[in-house]
Design a protein around this motif. Structure first.
Motif, mmCIF file in Angstrom:
data_model
loop_
_atom_site.group_PDB
_atom_site.id
_atom_site.type_symbol
_atom_site.label_atom_id
_atom_site.label_comp_id
_atom_site.label_asym_id
_atom_site.label_seq_id
_atom_site.Cartn_x
_atom_site.Cartn_y
_atom_site.Cartn_z
ATOM 1 N N THR A 1 36.026 116.628 58.261
ATOM 2 C CA THR A 1 35.761 116.413 56.837
ATOM 3 C C THR A 1 36.209 117.621 56.022
ATOM 4 N N LEU A 2 36.840 117.364 54.903
ATOM 5 C CA LEU A 2 37.288 118.437 54.022
ATOM 6 C C LEU A 2 36.086 119.079 53.337
ATOM 7 N N ASP A 3 35.994 120.398 53.417
ATOM 8 C CA ASP A 3 34.904 121.172 52.818
ATOM 9 C C ASP A 3 35.515 122.093 51.763
ATOM 10 N N ILE A 4 35.142 121.873 50.493
ATOM 11 C CA ILE A 4 35.676 122.654 49.376
ATOM 12 C C ILE A 4 34.588 123.571 48.839
ATOM 13 N N ARG A 5 34.910 124.843 48.663
ATOM 14 C CA ARG A 5 33.987 125.812 48.074
ATOM 15 C C ARG A 5 34.567 126.300 46.745
ATOM 16 N N HIS A 6 33.669 126.577 45.793
ATOM 17 C CA HIS A 6 34.133 126.998 44.473
ATOM 18 C C HIS A 6 33.068 127.845 43.799
ATOM 19 N N ALA A 7 33.467 128.492 42.694
ATOM 20 C CA ALA A 7 32.544 129.296 41.894
ATOM 21 C C ALA A 7 32.521 128.817 40.446
ATOM 22 N N LEU A 8 32.883 127.554 40.220
ATOM 23 C CA LEU A 8 32.859 127.004 38.862
ATOM 24 C C LEU A 8 31.417 126.887 38.379
ATOM 25 N N THR A 9 31.225 127.099 37.084
ATOM 26 C CA THR A 9 29.895 127.040 36.487
ATOM 27 C C THR A 9 29.929 126.114 35.277
ATOM 28 N N THR A 10 28.784 125.946 34.647
ATOM 29 C CA THR A 10 28.730 125.131 33.434
ATOM 30 C C THR A 10 29.501 125.779 32.286
ATOM 31 N N ASP A 11 29.816 127.045 32.395
ATOM 32 C CA ASP A 11 30.641 127.705 31.379
ATOM 33 C C ASP A 11 32.125 127.422 31.573
ATOM 34 N N THR A 12 32.522 127.082 32.795
ATOM 35 C CA THR A 12 33.957 126.970 33.084
ATOM 36 C C THR A 12 34.419 125.563 33.441
ATOM 37 N N ILE A 13 33.527 124.679 33.869
ATOM 38 C CA ILE A 13 33.956 123.350 34.299
ATOM 39 C C ILE A 13 34.552 122.569 33.136
ATOM 40 N N ILE B 1 32.074 118.666 39.541
ATOM 41 C CA ILE B 1 31.254 118.560 38.331
ATOM 42 C C ILE B 1 29.775 118.732 38.667
ATOM 43 N N LEU B 2 29.306 118.010 39.665
ATOM 44 C CA LEU B 2 27.868 117.962 39.941
ATOM 45 C C LEU B 2 27.322 119.213 40.621
ATOM 46 N N THR B 3 28.204 120.089 41.095
ATOM 47 C CA THR B 3 27.722 121.306 41.757
ATOM 48 C C THR B 3 27.955 122.557 40.917
ATOM 49 N N CYS B 4 28.292 122.381 39.642
ATOM 50 C CA CYS B 4 28.566 123.555 38.800
ATOM 51 C C CYS B 4 27.316 124.065 38.096
ATOM 52 N N GLY B 5 26.210 123.331 38.164
ATOM 53 C CA GLY B 5 25.002 123.727 37.447
ATOM 54 C C GLY B 5 23.746 123.303 38.175
ATOM 55 N N ASP B 6 22.616 123.438 37.479
ATOM 56 C CA ASP B 6 21.318 123.233 38.114
ATOM 57 C C ASP B 6 20.898 121.775 38.226
ATOM 58 N N SER B 7 21.438 120.909 37.364
ATOM 59 C CA SER B 7 21.038 119.504 37.385
ATOM 60 C C SER B 7 22.228 118.644 36.994
ATOM 61 N N ASP C 1 22.415 116.341 34.795
ATOM 62 C CA ASP C 1 22.513 116.212 33.344
ATOM 63 C C ASP C 1 23.169 117.442 32.725
ATOM 64 N N SER C 2 22.763 118.630 33.151
ATOM 65 C CA SER C 2 23.360 119.844 32.587
ATOM 66 C C SER C 2 24.830 119.963 32.974
ATOM 67 N N CYS C 3 25.169 119.507 34.172
ATOM 68 C CA CYS C 3 26.570 119.553 34.613
ATOM 69 C C CYS C 3 27.438 118.633 33.763
ATOM 70 N N TRP C 4 26.978 117.397 33.563
ATOM 71 C CA TRP C 4 27.773 116.455 32.779
ATOM 72 C C TRP C 4 27.872 116.890 31.317
ATOM 73 N N GLN C 5 26.791 117.410 30.758
ATOM 74 C CA GLN C 5 26.860 117.883 29.377
ATOM 75 C C GLN C 5 27.887 119.001 29.234
ATOM 76 N N ALA C 6 27.893 119.927 30.183
ATOM 77 C CA ALA C 6 28.857 121.026 30.132
ATOM 78 C C ALA C 6 30.280 120.513 30.308
ATOM 79 N N PHE C 7 30.458 119.571 31.220
ATOM 80 C CA PHE C 7 31.783 118.999 31.461
ATOM 81 C C PHE C 7 32.335 118.356 30.193
ATOM 82 N N TYR C 8 31.523 117.578 29.517
ATOM 83 C CA TYR C 8 31.976 116.929 28.285
ATOM 84 C C TYR C 8 32.226 117.956 27.182
#
Length: 278
Positions: free
Chosen positions: A42-54, A86-92, A94-101
């Protein structure tokens, strides 16, 4: 098919694992993403994206690099990886999707997104006050049209995408009337929107393009706006099934019942049609 899971900034689907973390030893780095295959393949991707950068443009740019490197393949794995980022850039979620948009719309409005010129041209082609976006996906264009003062409806075949757009519109205090709908059988009355847009939609269809165009013409009172990418090879990771050219647009126009057609090129191909009732 197993259901994707999300726990502590780690997203697991059948085709990919995505995690916000430091890069373990042995992982290969490709720009902002690092990757390896686990013991099961299985492909395993690691990143340091945050709600500020996604953002949409950043995410797609990074994942396309993995496609070009032969790491990601196919639409499902590409989409799983995108949702995971998207879903792993923040704490929840909802916060991830709001930041993404928020970040994606800021990129489009500033012109930093590669898709910004397409939005700019599409907005300039709208006529009347009521716009229907068909195949809205995340709905960035619908949101921008609403922010510009249009009365906007949007439909997509994916219930999940429709829900995301409706939620995002609420967070942004914008009015977008969302509905699940198929481009070849639109759930709207005839002559119910001034402009109907199909922006980077028709390349996803394997057939029934003529039906989708006829449906848009049925619903539109004043104008149908179609935009498509011109690619040497259709991008399977984006779900593109057709290689399109200006000649393709000429053929589509010839098959449709309309009172006028305009075809031009601007970051891809454009076909603007006047409905027969105009």
């Amino acid at each position: 098919m197993s259901t994707p899971t999300l726990l502590r900034r780690r997203y697991v689907s059948k085709s990919v694992v995505v995690q916000q973390s430091s890069v373990p030893p042995g992982y290969r780095r490709n720009s902002l993403l690092a990757w390896a295959h686990d013991e099961t393949g299985t492909l395993d991707i690691r990143h340091a994206l945050t709600t500020d950068t996604i953002s949409d443009a950043l995410m797609i740019g990074e994942l396309v690099q993995l496609v070009n490197a032969g790491v990601l393949s196919g639409q499902q794995q590409f989409e799983d990886a995108a949702i995971g980022l998207i879903l792993t850039c923040g704490d929840s979620p909802d916060s991830c999707w709001q930041a993404f948009y928020k970040n994606s719309l800021a990129e489009l409005e500033s012109g930093r997104s590669p898709f910004a010129p397409i939005h700019r041209r599409a907005l300039s082609l709208l006529r009347g006050s009521h716009v229907l976006e068909v195949g809205s996906c995340f709905g960035f264009f619908a949101l921008r049209a609403a922010a510009a003062g249009f009365n906007v409806s949007a439909c997509d075949i994916s219930p999940g995408a429709v829900t995301l757009l409706g939620t995002a519109a609420g967070h942004l205090d914008l009015s977008v009337h969302t509905q699940v709908g198929n481009a070849v059988e639109l759930p709207y009355p005839s002559d119910s929107a001034d402009t109907v847009t199909l922006i980077h939609l028709l390349e996803h269809l394997t057939d029934q393009v003529d039906v989708a165009i006829d449906e848009a013409l049925r619903v539109a009172r004043r104008r149908v706006v179609i935009a498509v990418p011109f690619e040497e090879v259709p991008s399977p990771h984006f779900g593109h099934h057709q290689q399109l050219t200006s000649e393709t647009l000429v053929t589509w126009a010839a098959h449709a019942d309309h009172r006028g057609a305009r075809i031009f090129t601007d970051h891809g191909g454009w076909l603007v049609l006047q409905p027969p009732c105009v």
